[in-house]
Write an enzyme that holds these catalytic residues in place. Sequence first.
Site, mmCIF file in Angstrom:
data_model
loop_
_atom_site.group_PDB
_atom_site.id
_atom_site.type_symbol
_atom_site.label_atom_id
_atom_site.label_comp_id
_atom_site.label_asym_id
_atom_site.label_seq_id
_atom_site.Cartn_x
_atom_site.Cartn_y
_atom_site.Cartn_z
ATOM 1 C CG ASP A 72 18.358 -25.180 24.619
ATOM 2 O OD1 ASP A 72 17.500 -24.537 24.463
ATOM 3 O OD2 ASP A 72 19.387 -25.130 24.429
ATOM 4 C CG ASP B 297 24.196 -24.772 27.063
ATOM 5 O OD1 ASP B 297 24.073 -23.569 26.468
ATOM 6 O OD2 ASP B 297 23.390 -25.612 26.688
ATOM 7 C CB THR C 171 1.515 -39.625 19.279
ATOM 8 O OG1 THR C 171 1.502 -38.980 17.805
ATOM 9 C CG2 THR C 171 1.116 -38.560 20.157
ATOM 10 C CD GLN C 172 7.166 -39.464 14.269
ATOM 11 O OE1 GLN C 172 6.804 -38.447 13.402
ATOM 12 N NE2 GLN C 172 7.649 -40.420 14.171
ATOM 13 C CB CYS C 173 0.582 -35.589 17.099
ATOM 14 S SG CYS C 173 0.117 -36.424 15.651
ATOM 15 C CB THR D 108 19.438 -18.002 28.041
ATOM 16 O OG1 THR D 108 20.072 -18.942 26.921
ATOM 17 C CG2 THR D 108 19.373 -16.560 27.490
ATOM 18 C CB SER E 246 22.775 -28.964 25.554
ATOM 19 O OG SER E 246 23.666 -27.639 25.307
HETATM 20 N N1 ASP Z 1 21.287 -23.009 25.598
HETATM 21 C C1 ASP Z 1 20.635 -22.671 26.798
HETATM 22 C C2 ASP Z 1 20.273 -23.862 27.642
HETATM 23 O O1 ASP Z 1 19.489 -24.462 27.621
HETATM 24 C C3 ASP Z 1 19.346 -21.948 26.237
HETATM 25 C C4 ASP Z 1 18.512 -21.589 27.248
HETATM 26 O O2 ASP Z 1 18.813 -20.980 28.460
HETATM 27 O O3 ASP Z 1 17.118 -21.160 27.181
HETATM 28 O O4 ASP Z 1 20.868 -24.026 28.535
#
Ligand code: ASP
Length: 352
Positions: free
Chosen positions: A93, A60, A279-281, A16, A62
């Site tokens: 992310d 990005d 843990t999921q916590c 972002t 992801s």
């Molecule tokens: N979708 C973006 C990423 O992780 C969100 C960000 O930059 O915060 O690349």
Amino acid sequence: MQRDEASILLIYTGGTIGMIENPETGILESFDFQHLKDHMPELKKLGYAVSTYPFNPPMDSSEIGPDCWMRLVRIIADNYQQYDGFVVLHGTDTMSYTASALSFMLENLSKPVIFTGSQLPIGMLRTDGKENLITAIEIAAAKENGMPVVPEVCIFFENDLLRGNRTRKINADNFNAFRSYNYPVLAHAGIYIKYDATQVYRPVSRKPLKPHYLLDRNIAILKLFPGMSSQVIESILTIPGLKGVVLETFGSGNAPKDDWFLKMLKEAVERDIVIVNVTQCVAGSVEMHRYETGQKLLDAGVISGYDSTTESAVTKLMFLFGHGMTSAEVKDHMNCSLIGEVTISDKLTINY
Ligand code: ASP
């Protein structure tokens, strides 16, 4: 603190922070690195020698995984001698995964590698990107008696500097997007940047940087939920070539006591799959001795992930199996802290 001499390599992977809104669709799209510099005349005013290394095209986060982690390690290793510190601009992310992976892959790191990004693009009026970037550069450049103040892989976001392999992204909207629940903040940036030197990782010996490029992707995350069917668990545990599983359990490391479930885990362990209990916590540690439901997992051969984040446990398994270790060796290494990623008092000697 010395100011004049610091030289920083700013690596822009994407995310972002370097995005711009498409005026027609309103969708955020990656923009080129020039955009970032255009919106940050402050970069020149900082007084440090900041060089840039933009990914082209920007990614990005992801889409970022082992190949990109290796690329980042290569860039840092190739430029290690020329720079005092490194700032990595990265999407939020998956930033915790990348920071965790790099903490293992950059063995003997003695310079700061500071990840940051933003929730709002740098071109927007209310962006959090400018402050994050400027402070991250300040931290990467900070020295005390000629030595880097924070010689480890960290995430700086909003006001806090966090150990990278202890972080998780906890908010998709707020500026305060990261937390390190199981390890104290390394520095807080208010009017001044206040470091907590007692929490910063200090290498035991000074050895040259040893970059690692080997990772094994045969890892899975199995998150339990009440009522989970045996087919789901079986289909994960019988994936061909699977070597490690991060088992996300309830509370202090508890899971159902059903015979079929424990049998599947035991059989997987017998096939040399390493199953690590986290843990999921969001905070706290696995203690399998505390309840019968945890003890049963221990009896099935599941090992403790202590207070590790999932992000750290996954990347650590990738790293250890990537180095051709046997299951027994991986278990030994999961039972010790390589680079401050888990709270374990007994340290083993590491060889990989
Ligand atoms: N979708 C973006 C990423 O992780 C969100 C960000 O930059 O915060 O690349």
